[in-house]
Write an enzyme that holds these catalytic residues in place. Structure first.
Site, short mmCIF file in Angstrom:
data_model
loop_
_atom_site.label_atom_id
_atom_site.label_comp_id
_atom_site.label_asym_id
_atom_site.label_seq_id
_atom_site.Cartn_x
_atom_site.Cartn_y
_atom_site.Cartn_z
N ASP A 191 0.85 -1.13 0.05
CA ASP A 191 -0.22 -0.19 0.15
C ASP A 191 0.84 1.40 -0.06
O ASP A 191 1.77 1.33 0.65
CB ASP A 191 -0.94 -0.08 1.28
CG ASP A 191 -2.01 0.89 1.24
OD1 ASP A 191 -2.39 1.44 0.09
OD2 ASP A 191 -2.70 1.02 2.27
N HIS A 240 0.29 5.71 -0.15
CA HIS A 240 -0.33 6.96 -0.22
C HIS A 240 0.52 8.04 -0.85
O HIS A 240 1.65 8.25 -0.21
CB HIS A 240 -0.92 7.35 1.13
CG HIS A 240 -1.85 6.13 1.55
ND1 HIS A 240 -1.45 5.36 2.43
CD2 HIS A 240 -3.17 6.14 1.19
CE1 HIS A 240 -2.61 4.61 2.55
NE2 HIS A 240 -3.65 5.04 1.94
ZN ZN Z 1 -5.47 4.23 1.77
#
Ligand code: ZN
Ligand code: ZN
Length: 619
Positions: A366, A368
């Site tokens: 993940d 951002h």
């Molecule tokens: Zn997120």
């Protein structure tokens, strides 16, 4: 008003004959349906996905009729078409078994041969309720009670009457080829508090050849099932006593994970990402502020510590925002790209759990990206290029989908429009084709989904790129503009492989467990013909290990054939067979898992070859 088939026949008699249904005003209807010609009528022809849907759902009715005739007293529940087939749920005094299927198929074949029309009629709700009540069809009664309309539609073929919205084939004889596949337990309405019903799965095609091809594919998929291979290759296990949907990684599986995760860290560092990490549980107030508590709570686990409520993270975003907020940011600092291999927990119903592909705890690759509004387009394109690079290395083809605002969502209309436009613009610039998935976005923003295609042509959800204006607002993220004003950054949420667990499941099935050299947990196994080669084998093993090659040695006093068979079963890419000749010449003879033998060579040369194939994507 006239029937759809009559209107179609006026324009194209041949097409009308081939049609299995019609499309009127964008809706699929029966050929016998009364339609307004102004609605713009089109035939639904075999070969289209809509036709296959109608065919399969109609075959579910035929199966229900057959089951009703063979098993008196059976109650019928629902029978939709699904991806690749159909099912029908039944309530009978016992569960159905695979042994029941041939008799049901035989009865179905008779119904198809009889070419019974599927007749539709509208009835007042009360009349239908009474009919199904009298016949003990409690599930149909419950379905009728849940309907708001005053009238319901009833379909009948032969003696079989069913409550159904339709549409169906004109007659049972249009079914070309079908096969019943399996049985399973399924709760009424998918709710474990309800009664367990007996579900029969099947599939149908217009053409025998297509059915045959599909059955071959299913057979191949069964052989490659990652749950089976995961056990045989000693990669991972699941344990009811530990918790459903939670993976336990064994040494070989954990090593495979390490290889993929290490590859990912390197690829992210190359592209200017920072490695970060957040905790597993965060205070409930954080989830309230982010909107997860209102919109995602049913998928989350909660716990309590010293009187404070905590949510176990289902996503990694929040800690990353706190890192951003930890100091004053200037427009010059952006974009900032935070990457974490983040373990998340999401509650999935026990009925949908499936090996590594549907679990309750998984690791996302993940990141951002926090950037200025003028940087959004380039950042999205950068992620798309990243996806292309990584999928190229793993050897997957992929296609793109744009998922738009769902019913349950946060943020203003304007934010949703801006975010959707940003994604659309990048898709257009990329020049790649994409489909639109209406209403399938995340609750905080629209997204681009990447679906990869495996060796059997099946599609798997993998990377996603989400554009989010809302969370930066909710957490008051700012940066200082060149003019000295406080501005809002945009947040991109993105994963490349998605869930590492699921991706490994897909890899196992894609490669049928025979991983390329760079991913094989065990790349080389050294096998001795007799104990006279033990010493040389020990030296070779140590040399390979020192060269960073994942090698094991099998020095057991077993027949060579048995040793080879075992290494073959574990799908080890290289076996080194060492006998008297190899000991004398201080060389190795490599055998590939394909059965091919290489010429004897020096250990260093062999090590160099394996090392070069150990580069991601090389071998
Ligand atoms: Zn997120
Ligand atoms: Zn139906």
């Amino acid at each position: 008003m006239a029937s759809a088939v009559e209107i179609l026949a006026q324009a194209d008699p041949k097409g009308a004959k081939r049609a299995v249904a019609a499309k009127a005003g964008g809706k699929i209807v029966d050929l016998s349906a009364e339609v307004d010609p102004k609605d713009g009528l089109e035939p639904v022809l075999p070969g289209s996905p809509e036709a296959l849907d109608v065919l399969r759902h109609s075959t579910a009715h035929i199966m229900a009729e057959a089951v009703r005739e063979l098993f008196p007293g059976v109650k019928v529940a629902i029978g939709p078409s699904i991806e690749n087939g159909f099912y029908y749920d039944f309530d009978y005094e016992r569960s159905f078994t695979p042994e029941d299927l041939p008799a049901i198929e035989e009865k179905m074949a008779q119904i198809v041969k009889d070419n019974l029309p599927f007749a539709c009629r509208r009835e007042p709700k009360a009349t239908a309720r009474e009919y199904f009540g009298e016949h003990g069809e409690i599930y149909k009664v419950e379905l009728i009670d849940a309907l708001d309309d005053d009238e319901v539609s009833i379909y009948q073929q032969g003696g079989f009457v069913d409550l159904c919205r339709g549409p169906h084939l004109p007659a049972t004889g249009k079914v070309g080829a079908f096969k019943l596949l399996s049985v399973a337990g399924a709760y009424w309405r998918g709710d474990e508090k309800n009664r367990m019903l007996s579900r029969i799965y099947g599939t149908a095609f217009f053409d025998r050849k297509e059915l045959k091809r599909h059955l071959q594919l299913l057979e191949e998929a069964k052989k490659r099932d990652h749950r089976k291979l995961g056990r045989e290759l000693e990669l991972f296990s699941f344990h009811e006593e530990l918790g459903a949907g939670m993976v336990v990684w064994h040494p070989r599986g954990a090593l495979l994970r390490y290889l993929i995760e290490e590859f990912e860290r390197q690829e992210h560092l190359k592209r200017g990402y920072h490695l970060v990490g957040g905790p597993q549980i965060l205070r409930r107030e954080m989830w309230e502020r982010s909107g997860h508590f209102d919109h995602y709570r049913e998928n989350m686990y909660f716990t309590e510590v010293e009187g404070n409520a905590y949510g176990i993270k289902p996503m990694n975003c929040l800690a990353h925002m706190l890192i951003y907020k930890s100091k004053l940011r200037s427009y010059r600092d952006l974009p900032l790209r935070y990457f974490e291999l983040g373990l998340v927990h999401r509650h999935e119903k026990s009925g949908v759990l499936h090996g590594l592909t549907r679990v309750r705890a998984f690791t996302q690759d993940d990141a951002h990206i926090l950037c200025r509004p003028d940087q959004v387009g380039d950042e999205i394109l950068g992620v798309m290029q990243f996806v292309t690079d990584v999928m190229g290395i793993f050897g997957f083809d992929y296609h793109l989908e744009l998922s738009t605002r769902p019913e349950k969502s946060i943020g203003t209309d304007e934010d949703w429009e801006r975010a959707t436009e940003a994604l659309t613009a990048s898709l257009e610039i990329s020049g790649r084709e994409y489909d639109i998935n209406e209403g399938d976005g995340a609750f905080y923003g629209p997204k681009i989904d990447v679906k990869i295609k495996d060796a059997l042509g099946r599609e798997w959800q993998c990377a996603t790129i989400q554009c989010d204006f809302t969370l930066p607002e909710r957490f008051d993220l700012t940066y200082v503009s060149p003019e000295g004003n406080q501005e809002r950054p945009v947040m991109l949420h993105r994963v490349i492989l998605g869930s590492i667990e699921r991706f490994i499941g897909v890899l196992i099935e894609h490669f049928a467990g025979a991983f390329p050299v760079w991913l094989a947990p065990e790349q080389v196994r050294v096998l001795t013909v007799t104990e006279r080669a033990d010493e040389w084998a020990g030296e070779v093993h140590a040399l390979l290990r020192a060269a960073g090659i994942r090698a094991d040695a099998d020095l057991r006093n077993e027949k060579l054939g048995a040793k080879i068979r075992e290494a073959q079963l574990m799908k080890v890419p290289y076996m080194l067979i060492l006998g008297d000749k190899e000991v004398e010449d201080r060389v190795v003879t490599a055998r590939l898992r394909s059965g091919k033998n290489l010429e004897p060579m020096k250990v260093d040369d062999f090590a160099a070859q394996v090392a070069s194939e150990s580069q991601p994507g090389r071998g």
